[in-house]
Scaffold this motif. Sequence first.
Motif, PDB file in Angstrom:
ATOM      1  N   ASP A   8      46.303 -28.575   4.854  1.00 59.48           N
ATOM      2  CA  ASP A   8      44.850 -28.714   4.873  1.00 59.48           C
ATOM      3  C   ASP A   8      44.472 -29.399   6.185  1.00 59.48           C
ATOM      4  OD1 ASP A   8      42.184 -29.417   4.608  1.00 59.48           O
ATOM      5  OD2 ASP A   8      42.392 -30.171   2.558  1.00 59.48           O
ATOM      6  N   LEU A  10      41.653 -30.246   7.429  1.00 62.54           N
ATOM      7  CA  LEU A  10      40.608 -31.266   7.360  1.00 62.54           C
ATOM      8  C   LEU A  10      41.082 -32.544   6.687  1.00 62.54           C
ATOM      9  CD1 LEU A  10      37.520 -29.024   6.526  1.00 62.54           C
ATOM     10  CD2 LEU A  10      38.313 -29.847   8.752  1.00 62.54           C
ATOM     11  N   ASP A  11      42.144 -32.432   5.892  1.00 63.72           N
ATOM     12  CA  ASP A  11      42.707 -33.606   5.225  1.00 63.72           C
ATOM     13  C   ASP A  11      44.222 -33.434   5.153  1.00 63.72           C
ATOM     14  OD1 ASP A  11      42.951 -35.974   3.845  1.00 63.72           O
ATOM     15  OD2 ASP A  11      42.496 -35.068   1.893  1.00 63.72           O
ATOM     16  N   SER A  94      34.132 -35.403  17.106  1.00 70.95           N
ATOM     17  CA  SER A  94      34.619 -34.789  15.873  1.00 70.95           C
ATOM     18  C   SER A  94      35.980 -34.129  16.098  1.00 70.95           C
ATOM     19  CB  SER A  94      33.619 -33.776  15.331  1.00 70.95           C
ATOM     20  OG  SER A  94      33.361 -32.775  16.287  1.00 70.95           O
ATOM     21  N   PHE A  98      39.493 -35.250  14.319  1.00 71.92           N
ATOM     22  CA  PHE A  98      40.303 -34.233  13.648  1.00 71.92           C
ATOM     23  C   PHE A  98      41.747 -34.306  14.144  1.00 71.92           C
ATOM     24  CE2 PHE A  98      42.029 -29.924  14.220  1.00 71.92           C
ATOM     25  CZ  PHE A  98      42.124 -29.513  12.899  1.00 71.92           C
TER      26      PHE A  98
END
Length: 197
Positions: A8, A10-11, A94, A98
């Motif tokens: 994942d 994003l996480d 951002s 990330f």
Amino acid sequence: MLSGRRLDLLDPSPFDIEIEDIAHGLARVARWNGQTIGEHAFSVAQHSCVVEEIAAHIRPGLEPKWRLAALLHDASEYVIGDMISPFKAALGVSYKAFEARLEDAIHVRFGLPAKTPLEIKKLIKSADKACAFFEATQLAGFTETEALGFFGAPPAGYDLAIDPLPPAQAQARYVERYRILSEAMGVLTGPDAWHTE
């Protein structure tokens, strides 16, 4: 990932990160966007091995965990590719956040502190710039004067003749360096890496 892991982005979880996936991806990511001479691109995997070597040259006796941090300094590029620094800056906070989340997960996965101490970051950056100097002058068409202006002089007593490796060889070298360093740290590799003895 080819290992079967689902990461994942994003996480990212450390449990979904495997050294074989990193090595495979980095061996196929070209430095300088492939704008280099030679039969093979100079891969991020091979670059990372050189940066680890230069860091140890700059600081003899460097602990294995910090040598591993040098080897893994571009590991996030196995999923996001190699972007030049000005483009990363243009993408803004951002993107940096990330990238930092992915780097933190990679470090935790391989037994390193999530955040690298500033002193070690500076050392790795110096080694990274030194490697870029050699890449620029030997592979990317820079004059020595141009490369000195962008990257500074490489460390005294260190010289490098770059021979870009085919992806399979770069991948194997990266995994081998990881195994040597993780064993020196006392960290198990493979499926049992999450358990302590």
